[in-house]
Design a protein around this motif. Structure first.
Motif, PDB file in Angstrom:
ATOM      1  N   THR A 152      43.719  14.491  32.203  1.00 42.95           N
ATOM      2  CA  THR A 152      43.211  13.415  31.359  1.00 42.95           C
ATOM      3  C   THR A 152      43.797  13.555  29.960  1.00 42.95           C
ATOM      4  N   PRO A 153      44.697  12.680  29.569  1.00 43.58           N
ATOM      5  CA  PRO A 153      45.250  12.751  28.215  1.00 43.58           C
ATOM      6  C   PRO A 153      44.154  12.463  27.188  1.00 43.58           C
ATOM      7  N   LYS A 154      44.030  13.317  26.224  1.00 41.91           N
ATOM      8  CA  LYS A 154      43.016  13.132  25.195  1.00 41.91           C
ATOM      9  C   LYS A 154      43.553  12.279  24.054  1.00 41.91           C
ATOM     10  N   THR A 155      42.698  11.458  23.524  1.00 45.62           N
ATOM     11  CA  THR A 155      43.096  10.597  22.425  1.00 45.62           C
ATOM     12  C   THR A 155      41.876  10.260  21.588  1.00 45.62           C
ATOM     13  N   ASP A 188      41.101   6.741  30.218  1.00 50.04           N
ATOM     14  CA  ASP A 188      40.052   6.976  29.246  1.00 50.04           C
ATOM     15  C   ASP A 188      39.829   8.481  29.179  1.00 50.04           C
ATOM     16  N   ASN A 189      38.985   8.927  28.272  1.00 48.75           N
ATOM     17  CA  ASN A 189      38.812  10.369  28.088  1.00 48.75           C
ATOM     18  C   ASN A 189      37.927  11.014  29.133  1.00 48.75           C
ATOM     19  N   SER A 190      37.460  10.227  30.092  1.00 45.99           N
ATOM     20  CA  SER A 190      36.667  10.790  31.189  1.00 45.99           C
ATOM     21  C   SER A 190      37.516  11.022  32.439  1.00 45.99           C
ATOM     22  N   GLY A 191      38.781  10.697  32.370  1.00 43.30           N
ATOM     23  CA  GLY A 191      39.655  10.922  33.506  1.00 43.30           C
ATOM     24  C   GLY A 191      39.882   9.710  34.382  1.00 43.30           C
ATOM     25  N   ASN A 192      39.247   8.595  34.065  1.00 37.61           N
ATOM     26  CA  ASN A 192      39.474   7.373  34.825  1.00 37.61           C
ATOM     27  C   ASN A 192      40.827   6.783  34.450  1.00 37.61           C
ATOM     28  N   LYS A 193      41.477   6.162  35.422  1.00 35.90           N
ATOM     29  CA  LYS A 193      42.795   5.616  35.125  1.00 35.90           C
ATOM     30  C   LYS A 193      43.041   4.317  35.867  1.00 35.90           C
ATOM     31  N   GLU A 194      43.926   3.536  35.292  1.00 37.96           N
ATOM     32  CA  GLU A 194      44.460   2.322  35.894  1.00 37.96           C
ATOM     33  C   GLU A 194      45.977   2.394  35.774  1.00 37.96           C
ATOM     34  N   ILE A 195      46.672   1.736  36.698  1.00 30.15           N
ATOM     35  CA  ILE A 195      48.128   1.740  36.669  1.00 30.15           C
ATOM     36  C   ILE A 195      48.634   0.316  36.807  1.00 30.15           C
TER      37      ILE A 195
END
Length: 336
Positions: free
Chosen positions: A64-67, A246-253
């Motif tokens: 999870t990329p942090k931002t 998002d910072n919770s590890g959820n992703k969309e592509i």
């Protein structure tokens, strides 16, 4: 600078383009230590909008990329990727409307290591010239394929490494640098594998060209190698594709070149509460933000119907506000 362990993403290209081949295990003269897997598949699927059918078994790391922003975008691209040039209108609008809530990380893919391959009908510069002229019409973005006839690039590695060197100085200027070298190669028929053109672009956007050359010959190559390794590790196949986190590890592509709504939807799925910014859509304001715009970009950003956008830009040119550069496949307008 960005976290270099951040996950990369699969990049794709819409049909007609030669925007795949970033993981070939070969090296140009100045990059013999850079190795990647041979997977130059240039046959594009217009349904998927991707060059090289993605392997459904490909797994990405659970990273999870942090931002500090609510959503992070990881964008894998290449300076000579015509499909990436094709999504500039969408990306620029995304930054205007959601820039306060998103962060975009740019990664280089190494689209063209050299010409020691024959894949998908792309085996020599002449083949790319035809592709670029066709894709220019498809994306409604000016591209002059004659660079491949007049002064063809032998590799996309030098401009990719130069971008990594630019990032070492200043992230925002690096993005301006990438835009400048894209305009050079797509519209001005400049071989951006040559240092003289990279140096000119660096000076124009306010980078230190001496430091850029030092980093280009040194650590920037290591950072580019990291991008290539990440691309291989996470199954990068083509351009463009963006991973949204998002910072919770959820992703969309979002694979490939898609309308703006696809990118917006990915952000809102991860954070429905992210605020959309309002911005003034007149020409003066838009050119203050982006000092060069194509008619397609101006239409996308201003909401002006595409059929009318060139008239608006030409009127601003006639008033002395803009300069117009016309190519055989379209024009671009630049703030005077």
């Amino acid at each position: 600078m960005f976290n270099r362990k951040t996950i990369t993403f699969i990049c794709s290209s819409l049909f007609f383009t030669a925007c795949n081949g970033q993981t070939k295990s070969t090296a140009m003269e100045n990059n013999k230590n850079m190795t990647t897997e041979n997977s130059n598949q240039l046959i594009c699927d217009p349904v998927e909008g991707i060059c090289g059918i993605p392997d459904s078994s490909t797994k990405t790391k659970n990273v999870t990329p942090k931002t500090e922003k609510s959503v992070k975008l990881v964008y894998f691209t290449d300076p000579i990727c015509s499909s990436c040039w094709g999504i500039e209108p969408q990306l620029r609008k995304l930054k205007l409307e959601y820039g306060n809530g998103i962060e975009i990380e740019y990664r280089m893919g190494g689209l063209l290591p050299d010409w020691n391959y024959n894949s998908g009908g792309i085996s020599k510069p002449l083949d790319v010239a035809h592709h670029w002229d066709e894709v220019s019409v498809y994306y409604d973005m000016p591209i002059d394929g004659d660079v491949w006839l007049e002064d063809p690039l032998n590799s996309s590695y030098p401009p990719s490494i130069a971008f990594k060197a630019a990032q070492m100085q200043d992230e925002e200027k690096a993005i301006l640098f990438l835009r400048e070298i894209r305009e050079m190669v797509f519209l001005k028929k400049k071989n951006i594998a040559k240092w003289e053109h990279l140096e000119t672009a660096a000076k124009k956007v306010g980078l230190n060209p001496v430091q850029l050359k030092t980093d280009f010959d040194g650590k920037a190559r290591v950072f580019f190698e990291e991008d290539l390794k990440a691309a291989k590790e996470f199954g990068v196949r083509g351009f463009p594709t963006i991973f949204f986190f998002d910072n919770s590890g959820n992703k969309e592509i979002v694979y490939g070149s898609k309308p703006f709504a696809f990118y917006e939807m990915a952000i809102l799925k991860l954070n429905p509460n992210v605020k959309k910014s309002e911005y003034r859509k007149n020409g003066e304001t838009l050119f203050a933000k982006y000092q060069s715009l194509t008619a397609k970009e101006f239409s996308e950003l201003s909401g002006t119907p595409r059929a009318e956008s060139e008239n608006v830009l030409n009127n601003l040119t006639n008033k002395g506000y803009l300069e117009k550069l016309t190519t055989k496949n379209g024009s671009i307008w630049t703030l005077r």
